[in-house]
Design a protein around this motif. Structure first.
Motif, mmCIF file in Angstrom:
data_model
loop_
_atom_site.group_PDB
_atom_site.id
_atom_site.type_symbol
_atom_site.label_atom_id
_atom_site.label_comp_id
_atom_site.label_asym_id
_atom_site.label_seq_id
_atom_site.Cartn_x
_atom_site.Cartn_y
_atom_site.Cartn_z
ATOM 1 N N ILE B 47 0.739 -1.360 -0.091
ATOM 2 C CA ILE B 47 0.048 -0.016 -0.034
ATOM 3 C C ILE B 47 0.818 1.380 -0.049
ATOM 4 N N CYS B 48 0.214 2.472 -0.315
ATOM 5 C CA CYS B 48 0.930 3.702 -0.260
ATOM 6 C C CYS B 48 1.120 3.784 1.525
ATOM 7 N N GLU B 49 2.272 4.127 2.103
ATOM 8 C CA GLU B 49 2.254 4.341 3.353
ATOM 9 C C GLU B 49 1.883 5.583 3.989
ATOM 10 N N ALA B 50 1.275 6.451 2.998
ATOM 11 C CA ALA B 50 0.632 7.583 3.294
ATOM 12 C C ALA B 50 -0.831 7.628 3.528
ATOM 13 N N CYS B 51 -1.394 7.422 2.370
ATOM 14 C CA CYS B 51 -2.903 7.265 2.091
ATOM 15 C C CYS B 51 -3.528 6.072 2.340
ATOM 16 N N GLY B 52 -2.810 4.916 2.163
ATOM 17 C CA GLY B 52 -3.169 3.651 2.459
ATOM 18 C C GLY B 52 -3.943 2.802 1.165
ATOM 19 N N ARG B 53 -3.699 3.825 0.081
ATOM 20 C CA ARG B 53 -4.309 2.933 -1.187
ATOM 21 C C ARG B 53 -3.275 1.888 -1.602
ATOM 22 N N GLN B 54 -4.266 0.938 -2.323
ATOM 23 C CA GLN B 54 -3.754 -0.123 -2.831
ATOM 24 C C GLN B 54 -2.516 0.109 -3.985
ATOM 25 N N ILE B 60 5.401 5.250 -1.495
ATOM 26 C CA ILE B 60 4.700 6.515 -1.276
ATOM 27 C C ILE B 60 3.851 6.998 -2.865
ATOM 28 N N CYS B 61 2.576 7.228 -2.741
ATOM 29 C CA CYS B 61 1.910 7.228 -4.034
ATOM 30 C C CYS B 61 2.345 8.717 -4.528
ATOM 31 N N ASN B 62 2.278 8.836 -5.956
ATOM 32 C CA ASN B 62 2.316 10.293 -6.341
ATOM 33 C C ASN B 62 1.743 11.367 -5.710
ATOM 34 N N ASP B 63 0.483 11.175 -5.350
ATOM 35 C CA ASP B 63 -0.471 12.194 -4.772
ATOM 36 C C ASP B 63 0.018 12.479 -3.502
ATOM 37 N N CYS B 64 0.529 11.488 -2.903
ATOM 38 C CA CYS B 64 1.067 11.825 -1.274
ATOM 39 C C CYS B 64 2.557 12.387 -1.445
ATOM 40 N N GLN B 65 3.187 12.165 -2.759
ATOM 41 C CA GLN B 65 4.373 12.695 -2.677
ATOM 42 C C GLN B 65 4.469 14.353 -2.807
HETATM 43 ZN ZN LIG Z 1 -0.899 7.851 -1.198
#
Ligand SMILES: [Zn+2]
Ligand SMILES: [Zn+2]
Ligand SMILES: [Zn+2]
Lengths: 461, 225
Positions: B47-54, B60-65
């Protein structure tokens, strides 16, 4: 193309969002007050009532007539809603339903009946019964075999009612039946305003003299109809359910005609006929005067265990091979959605896979597959009970594999058998049931068909 | 006999031998196996460690970066994917207003509640409350204790262009604190609960207000992502 599910989804949105701002949309219909434009609400002909009655442990919903335990329907702030009819949109205690008494405000445009076909002597007799039912606001059952041409028998009665400025509704528990019926009725009454209503239809509501809808949609109406016809009254999901009786009573005027149509009456109905609580007309013979094809029953012991071992009974394989060789079109009914793929996989090892499709009720491609069959692009369909009624393919045979399964009721088995021999150019055909054992349900399906054939033979002399 | 809240089919109880031998108590089910199987759990091993998405792997996903570059290190956990079944559920629960559907996921939410965290649900506007008749997040919480620390600001009619930049940012803030609740959250750690994480803006707005009012740390929990 949209997924069916999406269509249902959008229909929901439309139902929820569209505001009512034409007063005629309230004629004989009860609608949540907050969905009606405020300018209409001041009109003195608009009536209001609170749809939810709260008792000690349950609530009673005046729209659908059902009770719900309080713990399933209590909202915060001492409010309540009805979860039973919620897919029509939500009714709550805090928002009144508003309606206007049905004014029968129709312009009659001649000719009302634009159908020019002929009725057989037997059809003519039933047609006269129907006119009498409508004229005298009776409740009546028409028991006509599959392929009797019952829709045509309705035409003269409906025409008479429409000429008399009556508001008429044809309802069926099955969406397929409504969809199939609509174009035929539209053609027969080309000058009459008409609306088709069901959960998957995004077409907005319009005040019309003739309504075709699912029995579920009847709940939106309030003392609207002078004549109500319920087609396939025996079919899922309202059978033996007091919900249907409530819907019928609520949607019709106090003085109104109710006509029930069936090819396979339930025990409850036959009991009522016998005790003179319900009058009935019979049409035991098909329009082409040939008898109903009778059911042949063959046993296929332990077929389910064998299917798990990736095996099909020889008799089924032989039958299919024979039909493929002779180009004989057919439907293969199976009990469960989960049976479709394993059966299809086994057949694919022996036969040309392009000859068939598998279909089930929530199948996204259901409409396409049915039209592939109709337009001869496929020789057969492997299907669950969804195609048991409404849909007709000329010149087909049927095989029911696993006929003992409880998903097949007597009524659905008779309907399935009734798919065969519908057309004059091939009035016969094969109806083969393959079953683990002979059940009561199968026996009574066989007997119902024999009973009607006996009556038909008398008519034929 | 009870029926499935989603498809209406009659529900049976699992009384198979293996179930009986597992000594679990007979939990009352609300939904049938078939309907339940249509929901997809997020696989926590990627998962993304920040937002929890798959995601395909941990990271860390792009949005969370982007959020991180803005100095926002909010961490959220979600339980289910927002797939067709979940969309359908949300539609029926929130927009059609079938309040009893709240029971389907109450157990899932309860399992994520930690004693040391004060639970704060995302509020809804008073207009929505009036129309829907319930706050869908509070519905999901069931009998979990919570503090209604936030309120939705009334929509400002002021045109954005008449405000200076600082006022504009302030005006975007959709939530404010309920003064009566401050004593219950000050110097506490909070679990902020919402039904769905879409862009993450809503839950971050709420987290900011909580932090500004003395909350030490805010974690996010949403039913789906
Ligand atoms: Zn994220
Ligand atoms: Zn109701
Ligand atoms: Zn279900």
């Amino acid at each position: 193309m949209f997924h069916l599910k999406n269509i249902a989804f959008f229909a929901y949105l439309i139902m929820v969002i569209i505001m009512i701002n034409d007063i005629s949309e309230l004629y004989g219909r009860h609608i949540n007050e907050n969905l009606v434009d405020a300018s209409l609400l001041n009109n003195s002909i608009v009536h209001k009532y609170v749809p939810i009655k709260v008792n000690s442990n349950t609530i009673y919903c005046k729209r659908c007539g059902q009770k719900t335990p309080v713990n399933r329907c209590k909202l915060p702030n001492n409010n309540y809603y009805c979860p039973v009819c919620i897919n029509l949109d939500r009714v709550t205690k805090s928002i009144p339903l508003v309606y206007i008494d049905e004014p029968n405000d129709f312009k009659i445009k001649q000719p009302v009946l634009t159908w020019q076909g002929q009725l057989t002597t037997e059809q003519e007799k039933c047609s006269k019964d129907i006119i009498d039912v409508f004229n005298n606001n009776k409740t009546h059952l028409l028991w006509a075999v599959t392929g009797a041409g019952k829709t045509e028998m309705l035409f003269k009665g409906i025409a008479q009612a429409l000429v008399d400025s009556k508001r008429v509704c044809i309802a069926s528990p099955r969406v397929d039946v409504c969809v199939e019926l609509y174009p035929r009725i539209k053609e027969a009454f080309a000058n009459t305003s008409m609306v088709l209503l069901h959960g998957r239809n995004p077409q907005p509501y319009q005040y019309s003299q003739l309504t075709i809808c699912t029995t579920h949609q009847l709940l939106r109406f309030y003392h609207a109809f002078d004549a109500l016809i319920i087609d396939e009254v025996d079919s899922f999901p309202f059978v033996n359910n007091n919900g249907l009786h409530f819907a019928v009573d609520n949607a019709t005027k106090e003085k109104s005609a109710k006509l029930f149509l069936t090819a396979t009456p339930t025990n409850q109905m036959t009991k009522k006929i016998k005790t003179n609580k319900l009058s009935a007309s019979y049409l035991p013979i098909r329009f082409h005067r040939h008898l109903l094809p009778e059911i042949t029953l063959k046993y296929t012991k332990k077929w389910r265990e064998n299917l798990k071992k990736h095996k099909l009974p020889k008799i089924l394989l032989h039958k299919i091979e024979e039909k493929i060789k002779t180009n004989q079109r057919f439907l293969l009914f199976v009990p469960r959605i989960a049976d479709l793929k394993p059966i299809s996989d086994i057949l694919a090892e022996r036969f040309d896979e392009s000859k068939w499709e598998t279909v089930f009720s929530s199948d996204d491609k259901r409409m396409e597959k049915v039209s592939d069959m109709r337009e001869n692009r496929k020789l057969f369909l492997i299907t669950t009970t969804i195609l048991e009624r409404g849909v007709t393919f000329p010149g087909i045979d049927v095989i029911v594999f696993g006929a003992e399964d409880e998903v097949f009721t007597t009524s659905s088995l008779v309907q399935i058998a009734g798919r065969v021999g519908r057309k004059l150019d091939r009035p016969t055909g094969e109806v083969l049931f393959l079953a683990e054992e002979n059940t009561l349900t199968i026996k009574s399906a066989i007997n119902q068909i024999r009973y009607m054939n006996k009556k038909a033979k008398k008519l034929n002399g | 006999m009870d029926s499935c809240l989603l498809c209406n089919k009659t529900l049976g109880y699992d009384i198979s031998l293996s179930f009986l031998l597992s000594f679990k108590s007979l939990i009352k089910k609300n939904v049938c196996e078939e309907c339940l199987s249509r929901f997809e759990r997020i696989d926590k091993t990627r998962i993304c460690e920040a937002c929890g998405r798959q995601m395909d792997k941990m990271g860390i996903c792009n949005d969370c970066q982007k959020w991180h570059r803005l100095g926002d290190d909010f961490v959220n956990e979600s339980i289910f994917k927002y797939n067709d079944a979940m969309k359908d559920f949300m539609h029926r629960y929130k927009f059609v207003g079938d309040y009893q559907l709240r029971m389907i996921f109450q157990n899932e939410i309860r399992k994520k509640i930690r004693k040391e965290l004060v639970v704060v649900p995302i509020p809804i506007s008073s207009e929505t409350k009036k129309e829907r008749g319930f706050n869908q997040v509070i519905g999901l919480l069931g009998d979990v204790e919570y503090v209604s620390a936030l309120i939705v600001n009334k929509k400002h009619k002021t045109r954005q262009s008449t405000l200076n930049r600082k006022e504009r940012i302030h005006n975007q803030q959709v939530f404010s604190i309920d003064e009566k609740a401050i004593s219950k959250i000050v110097n506490q750690n909070v679990l902020l609960v919402d039904d769905i994480y879409t862009t993450g803006t809503t839950i971050r707005h709420a987290a900011t207000v909580l932090r500004q009012n003395g909350v030490q740390h805010v974690f996010g929990l949403t039913l789906c992502r």
